[in-house]
Design an enzyme around this catalytic site. Sequence first.
Site, PDB file in Angstrom:
ATOM      1  CB  CYS A  11     -27.287  17.229 -28.961  1.00 48.94           C
ATOM      2  SG  CYS A  11     -27.714  17.487 -30.687  1.00 48.94           S
TER       3      CYS A  11
HETATM    4  N1  LIG Z   1     -28.482  11.700 -32.647  1.00 50.66           N
HETATM    5  C1  LIG Z   1     -28.365  12.643 -31.709  1.00 50.66           C
HETATM    6  O1  LIG Z   1     -27.256  13.106 -31.377  1.00 50.66           O
HETATM    7  C2  LIG Z   1     -29.567  13.153 -30.996  1.00 50.66           C
HETATM    8  C3  LIG Z   1     -30.843  12.764 -31.340  1.00 50.66           C
HETATM    9  N2  LIG Z   1     -31.921  13.295 -30.690  1.00 50.66           N
HETATM   10  C4  LIG Z   1     -33.280  12.912 -31.067  1.00 50.66           C
HETATM   11  O2  LIG Z   1     -33.513  11.562 -30.648  1.00 50.66           O
HETATM   12  C5  LIG Z   1     -34.365  10.894 -31.563  1.00 50.66           C
HETATM   13  C6  LIG Z   1     -33.633   9.646 -32.085  1.00 50.66           C
HETATM   14  O3  LIG Z   1     -32.445  10.050 -32.717  1.00 50.66           O
HETATM   15  P1  LIG Z   1     -31.384   9.031 -33.332  1.00 50.66           P
HETATM   16  O4  LIG Z   1     -31.152   7.916 -32.396  1.00 50.66           O
HETATM   17  O5  LIG Z   1     -30.251   9.849 -33.767  1.00 50.66           O
HETATM   18  O6  LIG Z   1     -32.191   8.496 -34.602  1.00 50.66           O
HETATM   19  P2  LIG Z   1     -31.905   7.257 -35.569  1.00 50.66           P
HETATM   20  O7  LIG Z   1     -32.325   7.702 -36.917  1.00 50.66           O
HETATM   21  O8  LIG Z   1     -30.521   6.768 -35.386  1.00 50.66           O
HETATM   22  O9  LIG Z   1     -32.928   6.157 -35.038  1.00 50.66           O
HETATM   23  C7  LIG Z   1     -34.317   6.293 -35.151  1.00 50.66           C
HETATM   24  C8  LIG Z   1     -34.970   5.008 -34.665  1.00 50.66           C
HETATM   25  O10 LIG Z   1     -36.390   5.123 -34.754  1.00 50.66           O
HETATM   26  C9  LIG Z   1     -36.909   3.958 -35.415  1.00 50.66           C
HETATM   27  N3  LIG Z   1     -38.205   4.325 -36.001  1.00 50.66           N
HETATM   28  C10 LIG Z   1     -38.452   5.063 -37.117  1.00 50.66           C
HETATM   29  N4  LIG Z   1     -39.776   5.212 -37.300  1.00 50.66           N
HETATM   30  C11 LIG Z   1     -40.395   4.558 -36.281  1.00 50.66           C
HETATM   31  C12 LIG Z   1     -41.747   4.323 -35.941  1.00 50.66           C
HETATM   32  N5  LIG Z   1     -42.752   4.816 -36.666  1.00 50.66           N
HETATM   33  N6  LIG Z   1     -42.017   3.587 -34.842  1.00 50.66           N
HETATM   34  C13 LIG Z   1     -41.020   3.066 -34.086  1.00 50.66           C
HETATM   35  N7  LIG Z   1     -39.701   3.250 -34.370  1.00 50.66           N
HETATM   36  C14 LIG Z   1     -39.398   3.996 -35.454  1.00 50.66           C
HETATM   37  C15 LIG Z   1     -35.802   3.612 -36.389  1.00 50.66           C
HETATM   38  O11 LIG Z   1     -35.851   2.303 -36.866  1.00 50.66           O
HETATM   39  P3  LIG Z   1     -36.601   1.898 -38.235  1.00 50.66           P
HETATM   40  O12 LIG Z   1     -36.538   3.096 -39.153  1.00 50.66           O
HETATM   41  O13 LIG Z   1     -35.836   0.731 -38.740  1.00 50.66           O
HETATM   42  O14 LIG Z   1     -37.988   1.593 -37.824  1.00 50.66           O
HETATM   43  C16 LIG Z   1     -34.604   3.791 -35.463  1.00 50.66           C
HETATM   44  O15 LIG Z   1     -34.536   2.708 -34.558  1.00 50.66           O
HETATM   45  C17 LIG Z   1     -34.695  11.910 -32.660  1.00 50.66           C
HETATM   46  O16 LIG Z   1     -35.878  12.556 -32.349  1.00 50.66           O
HETATM   47  C18 LIG Z   1     -33.530  12.908 -32.568  1.00 50.66           C
HETATM   48  O17 LIG Z   1     -33.888  14.160 -33.030  1.00 50.66           O
HETATM   49  C19 LIG Z   1     -31.772  14.155 -29.645  1.00 50.66           C
HETATM   50  C20 LIG Z   1     -30.546  14.564 -29.251  1.00 50.66           C
HETATM   51  C21 LIG Z   1     -29.330  14.102 -29.906  1.00 50.66           C
HETATM   52  C1  LIG Z   2     -25.496  16.995 -36.754  1.00 46.34           C
HETATM   53  C2  LIG Z   2     -27.002  17.093 -36.822  1.00 46.34           C
HETATM   54  O1  LIG Z   2     -27.606  16.948 -37.876  1.00 46.34           O
HETATM   55  N1  LIG Z   2     -27.623  17.340 -35.686  1.00 46.34           N
HETATM   56  C3  LIG Z   2     -29.057  17.432 -35.575  1.00 46.34           C
HETATM   57  C4  LIG Z   2     -29.425  17.697 -34.152  1.00 46.34           C
HETATM   58  C5  LIG Z   2     -29.827  16.464 -33.406  1.00 46.34           C
HETATM   59  C6  LIG Z   2     -30.525  16.770 -32.093  1.00 46.34           C
HETATM   60  O2  LIG Z   2     -30.157  16.741 -31.017  1.00 46.34           O
HETATM   61  O3  LIG Z   2     -31.571  17.320 -32.071  1.00 46.34           O
HETATM   62  P1  LIG Z   2     -33.102  17.091 -31.934  1.00 46.34           P
HETATM   63  O4  LIG Z   2     -33.385  16.101 -30.909  1.00 46.34           O
HETATM   64  O5  LIG Z   2     -33.681  18.400 -31.625  1.00 46.34           O
HETATM   65  O6  LIG Z   2     -33.419  16.601 -33.278  1.00 46.34           O
HETATM   66  C7  LIG Z   2     -29.603  18.560 -36.443  1.00 46.34           C
HETATM   67  O7  LIG Z   2     -28.963  19.577 -36.605  1.00 46.34           O
HETATM   68  O8  LIG Z   2     -30.759  18.430 -36.840  1.00 46.34           O
END
Ligand SMILES: NC(=O)C1=CN([C@@H]2O[C@H](COP(=O)(O)OP(=O)(O)OC[C@H]3O[C@@H](n4cnc5c(N)ncnc54)[C@H](OP(=O)(O)O)[C@@H]3O)[C@@H](O)[C@H]2O)C=CC1
Ligand SMILES: CC(=O)N[C@@H](CCC(=O)OP(=O)(O)O)C(=O)O
Length: 335
Positions: A154
């Site tokens: 992000c």
């Molecule tokens: N949040 C953000 O703004 C951003 C996030 N990202 C990236 O996107 C990805 C997802 O982020 P986010 O949605 O915030 O994460 P969350 O923590 O909100 O969700 C993670 C999901 O993964 C599931 N999960 C965990 N372990 C496993 C597994 N072994 N197999 C299948 N499913 C699994 C969890 O469910 P459960 O644990 O119940 O299995 C949950 O559904 C991360 O890599 C993050 O770094 C990238 C850009 C921005």
């Molecule tokens: C507020 C906050 O904690 N933000 C996350 C960034 C999430 C994200 O976009 O990054 P990745 O997909 O590279 O994990 C952090 O700083 O780790």
Amino acid sequence: MLKTVIVGASGYTGAELTKMVFLHPELELSGLYVSENSVDANKSIGDLHGALKGLVDLPLQPLKDVSAVAKSADVVLLATAHEVSHNIAPTFLAEGCKVFDLSGAFRVQSDSFYTDYYGFEHQYGEWLEKAVYGLAEWNEADIAKADLVAVPGCYPTASQLALKPLLDAGLIDTQQWPVINAVSGVSGAGRKASMTNSFCEVSLHAYGVFTHRHQPEISTHLGCDVIFIPHLGNFKRGILATITAKLAEGVSEVQVTEALEKAYENKTLVRPLGAGQSAKLQSVQNTGFCDIGWSVKGQHVILTSAIDNLLKGAASQAMQCINIRFGFSPLTAIV
Ligand SMILES: NC(=O)C1=CN([C@@H]2O[C@H](COP(=O)(O)OP(=O)(O)OC[C@H]3O[C@@H](n4cnc5c(N)ncnc54)[C@H](OP(=O)(O)O)[C@@H]3O)[C@@H](O)[C@H]2O)C=CC1
Ligand SMILES: CC(=O)N[C@@H](CCC(=O)OP(=O)(O)O)C(=O)O
């Protein structure tokens, strides 16, 4: 219709993806998955994320046999933690699925990057090499041919979309590293609460100073060193990056304006706001847009870049990549 699977569907970005895949006329939502022992296994996603209720009431299935799931899918969206994506993406790819990974597992090709910044040793150098970085407005030709798209982080999305037009036009004096101060809402940390990201504990503070993994991601893909200072703010969603850079000798505000406007003239989702304007969160929250403002004084430019971290910073950028990859109209399921 392409059979589309979302792994990590119960998370914040997973829920956004679920809604977009549901809305997409060429994608069929064929399975939503969580971890094998998830507390949410077999619950309906509509019960967990109220906004989806009545639209998508599919169950969240525990992911047990990755190969079997892969055999019945065309498109796989990984909204999982970095190491989980790293471990399972190759199985989906081996079965011929097109994989769009929202994690950082395949974003940067460098020997020590994953041990230094992610705490695990990368086991799939071949896929790391083949992975295409999904900065949608800038990598269209490669995304259109990719088997594996590594959707940017992000902060890197907000930062690069503002800086790249100026760097590519040679307008920045790179001897002075651009300084990126960025504030993210709490949803950036995912849905699992901890003392550092529990909403009541968050005020406004810098974190990961000089150590955050997005600094090398930004530098690598821009080809320019940067100082990056992330901050956590007490709001739910959105990122505002305020970037200070030194302009090359003699560069004017008009040139800066021309570079930004030209870069995004046919790119609906990036909106150059104009000189003297500042991007603000309210205009981009819950949307797939990135707004960019800028001002020049003397030899310095200050850019502001605002996105929704869960959408342009993750899920809707992944959807842009799917639209590019399969030749669908670019804004499908996004606007
Ligand atoms: N949040 C953000 O703004 C951003 C996030 N990202 C990236 O996107 C990805 C997802 O982020 P986010 O949605 O915030 O994460 P969350 O923590 O909100 O969700 C993670 C999901 O993964 C599931 N999960 C965990 N372990 C496993 C597994 N072994 N197999 C299948 N499913 C699994 C969890 O469910 P459960 O644990 O119940 O299995 C949950 O559904 C991360 O890599 C993050 O770094 C990238 C850009 C921005
Ligand atoms: C507020 C906050 O904690 N933000 C996350 C960034 C999430 C994200 O976009 O990054 P990745 O997909 O590279 O994990 C952090 O700083 O780790």
